[in-house]
Design an enzyme around this catalytic site. Structure first.
Site, short mmCIF file in Angstrom:
data_model
loop_
_atom_site.label_atom_id
_atom_site.label_comp_id
_atom_site.label_asym_id
_atom_site.label_seq_id
_atom_site.Cartn_x
_atom_site.Cartn_y
_atom_site.Cartn_z
N ASP A 165 11.44 1.37 4.45
CA ASP A 165 10.90 1.02 3.14
C ASP A 165 9.95 2.10 2.64
O ASP A 165 9.94 2.46 1.46
CB ASP A 165 10.12 -0.29 3.21
CG ASP A 165 10.96 -1.50 3.50
OD1 ASP A 165 10.96 -2.44 2.69
OD2 ASP A 165 11.61 -1.54 4.56
N SER A 211 13.21 0.16 16.16
CA SER A 211 12.80 1.00 15.05
C SER A 211 13.59 0.61 13.81
O SER A 211 14.02 -0.54 13.68
CB SER A 211 12.99 2.48 15.41
OG SER A 211 12.44 3.33 14.44
N GLN A 212 13.77 1.55 12.89
CA GLN A 212 14.58 1.36 11.69
C GLN A 212 15.24 2.70 11.36
O GLN A 212 15.02 3.69 12.07
CB GLN A 212 13.71 0.86 10.52
CG GLN A 212 13.56 -0.65 10.48
CD GLN A 212 13.03 -1.16 9.14
OE1 GLN A 212 12.21 -0.53 8.49
NE2 GLN A 212 13.49 -2.32 8.73
N ARG A 282 14.14 -13.34 17.96
CA ARG A 282 13.11 -12.58 17.26
C ARG A 282 11.85 -13.44 17.10
O ARG A 282 11.95 -14.62 16.75
CB ARG A 282 13.60 -12.16 15.87
CG ARG A 282 14.62 -11.03 15.85
CD ARG A 282 15.19 -10.86 14.45
NE ARG A 282 15.90 -12.06 14.02
CZ ARG A 282 16.07 -12.42 12.74
NH1 ARG A 282 15.57 -11.69 11.77
NH2 ARG A 282 16.74 -13.52 12.45
N GLY A 315 17.90 -2.41 9.15
CA GLY A 315 17.39 -2.59 7.81
C GLY A 315 18.30 -3.44 6.94
O GLY A 315 17.86 -4.00 5.94
N ASP A 317 19.48 -6.50 7.24
CA ASP A 317 19.44 -7.81 7.89
C ASP A 317 19.43 -8.91 6.84
O ASP A 317 18.39 -9.16 6.26
CB ASP A 317 18.26 -7.92 8.85
CG ASP A 317 16.96 -7.39 8.29
OD1 ASP A 317 16.96 -6.56 7.37
OD2 ASP A 317 15.90 -7.80 8.80
N GLU A 501 12.39 -7.38 -4.67
CA GLU A 501 12.95 -6.71 -3.50
C GLU A 501 14.40 -6.29 -3.70
O GLU A 501 14.82 -5.22 -3.24
CB GLU A 501 12.85 -7.67 -2.31
CG GLU A 501 13.38 -7.13 -1.01
CD GLU A 501 13.36 -8.18 0.08
OE1 GLU A 501 13.47 -7.79 1.26
OE2 GLU A 501 13.26 -9.39 -0.22
#
Length: 554
Positions: A165, A211-212, A282, A315, A317, A501
């Protein structure tokens, strides 16, 4: 002296328990840490609180499971746990009352009301301070990880810095001439690499296992566009270390083998996948993941959890691009898929490392990274190109075939300039025919109820597509994508005075997008950043002032 009989109370019970714990050398929680980052002493709330965390989330005390993940214990977790074990046996025990007494919950700031009459551009410029945070110090046992400098958050429920992001947010900060914040955010990510060996999904303890998409080298590249190429030398150690994180355990892999984030193809080529060090629910979506794993009755729950976590690392998701059944989240198989966007970005990192090694006067390293980049370029073009369909796709390395999913990820090889001009032209045709809609670039063709599927479009993918097509001289398609998305953003801003978003880009209901695990979030960092860049680049094609009722210039 009269000796009174000793009476057991919860405080004495607690004291004895703590004393026995200390004498035995044990500490809470008893669950072992599982990765290098957490050996620094950072533990996720579910590890810290054990059964109490499970009980709270399964009791559905909060509409958003992230709420309790972000709550801060008011005292030592060991004391809270012991107190909970003692009190929960009482007939009148109320879990919500206990939790309210023992935790501090995240609170939203006062809703920002923009001044009347602001243009979209002016609104974004004045919104940056609203989204700015400083967490150079954090409270004990907070899941929030301290960062040394200011940073911009996405907004809404996302109160922390998110990795990929932030790159798109930084594009807008640069456009607003807030280069000091761009510098600070880059330094924050360099700090995380130094401390944890990776840039976590976000600066929360429960994100330390993944991570991403790797954008750090591109953040440095953004700084270099102002400061000059010498700035690369400052961050070369961190770029190298992050690359090492992605390529961990790649040496010695044989064809068909995989380890962590690397898979060895049948011809010996190395490609990357998304991965999470844990195979448990998660933390921030604990109950959701348990339900999803329960729906996949034919698969081990641990495998489903790992794939859900890896999907979060992507990312995207979530998106049907990771599913066997487009309508079933429980069919997710992220770790068995080699994503085209990830591998295009890894090529870019290798390419940048080669260039910076030359600046550093390290010719052997420059040659090595150049060779790695060339091998990656060849591997992407050999394995991830669908000749019959005319676009890049993800690869199922377990079944040895391309995935039959048309997604906007196909534009990443254009963004990093891996594609040949001929392939770029074919992708242009596919995008214009299937993905470009009235409100921008659509993410996939599947209407699955997931947020990274139709009919939604996302700001970062608009930017990657626009840059990608411009790299290959297709200015018309780049402009059409940009203007379609800008018109969509402007319409919602005119009606609701905010940016969000994600957006619906196809159909009668253009505007805020839907689907996924949580309601639509306002803010919004990367939408602000991409919108500012597109407004600046394509201002000559826009009505002045922008009026969505007026036709855009072509």
């Amino acid at each position: 002296m009269i000796t009174r009989p000793f009476r057991w109370t919860w405080k004495s019970f607690l004291s004895l328990g703590m004393a026995l714990t200390a004498a035995s050398g044990l500490s809470y929680p008893l669950k072992k840490t599982k990765n290098k980052a957490q050996s620094h002493g950072f533990q996720a709330p579910d590890e810290l609180l054990g059964q109490l965390y499970i009980d709270v989330q399964t009791a559905k005390l909060f509409a958003d499971q992230k709420t309790f993940a972000d709550a801060v214990p008011r005292r030592e977790p060991a004391l809270i746990i012991a107190d909970y074990q003692f009190k929960k046996r009482r007939k009148n025990f109320k879990l919500r009352r206990f939790v309210d007494k023992n935790f501090i919950f995240p609170t939203d700031r006062v809703k920002y009301v923009p001044p009347a009459g602001q243009s979209l551009r002016e609104h974004i410029h004045t919104l940056w301070p609203v989204l700015m945070r400083n967490t150079s110090t954090v409270r004990p046992y907070d899941s929030l990880l301290a960062l040394p400098h200011d940073y911009v958050v996405p907004g809404g429920r996302f109160r922390e810095a998110y990795y990929w992001d932030s790159y798109f947010t930084m594009l807008g900060l640069a456009e607003s001439d807030k280069w000091d914040v761009v510098q600070q955010m880059t330094d924050n990510f360099a700090h995380e690499i130094d401390l944890y060996g990776l840039i976590p999904n976000g600066n929360r303890s429960y994100y330390l296992t993944r991570s991403q998409p790797p954008f750090f080298a591109l953040m440095v590249d953004l700084l270099a566009s102002r400061e000059g190429e010498q700035v690369f030398l400052k961050y070369l150690p961190q770029i190298k270390r992050e690359y090492g994180y992605w390529m961990k355990n790649s040496a010695g892999l044989k064809p068909g083998e995989a380890s962590d984030r690397v898979v060895c193809m049948s011809d010996g080529a190395l490609l990357n996948r998304y991965w999470d060090d844990y195979d448990t629910p998660r933390t921030e979506s604990y109950l959701d993941d348990i339900i999803t794993a329960g729906e996949a009755s034919h698969r081990p729950a641990a495998k489903v959890y790992r794939d859900l976590r890896a999907g979060a690392a992507s990312g995207w998701d979530y998106s049907s691009r990771w599913f066997d059944d487009p309508m079933e989240l429980s069919s997710i198989r992220t770790t068995e898929i080699l994503p085209v966007d990830l591998n295009a970005l890894m090529y870019q990192v290798e390419h940048i490392l080669a260039k910076v090694s030359v600046l550093a006067g390290d010719q052997p390293a420059a040659s090595e990274y150049s060779q790695l980049a060339e091998r990656r370029r060849k591997a992407v073009n050999d394995h991830l190109w669908d000749e019959a369909a005319g676009y890049y796709s993800d690869y199922d390395w377990q079944h040895g075939k391309l995935r039959d999913h048309l997604t906007a990820a196909m534009v990443f090889p254009l963004y990093t300039q891996i594609a040949t001009p001929e392939r770029a032209a074919r992708i242009s045709e596919v995008v214009r025919t299937h993905l470009l809609k009235e409100g921008g670039l659509m993410t996939t063709l599947n209407v699955s109820g997931q947020q990274w599927d139709a009919p939604n479009g996302w700001a970062p993918l608009q930017w990657v597509a626009v840059e990608g097509f411009r790299n290959y001289g297709d200015e018309t398609l780049a402009r059409d994508i940009a203007l379609s998305f800008l018109g969509n953003v402007q319409r919602l801003f005119d009606n609701q005075h905010k940016l969000v978003e994600k957006y619906v880009v196809d159909g009668n209901g253009l505007g805020g997008g839907g689907g996924g695990e949580y309601p639509l979030q306002d803010g919004f960092g990367w939408t602000n950043g991409v919108t500012l860049k597109l407004l600046e680049r394509y201002s000559d094609f826009l009505p002045n002032p922008v009026d969505p009722s007026q036709p855009l210039k072509k």
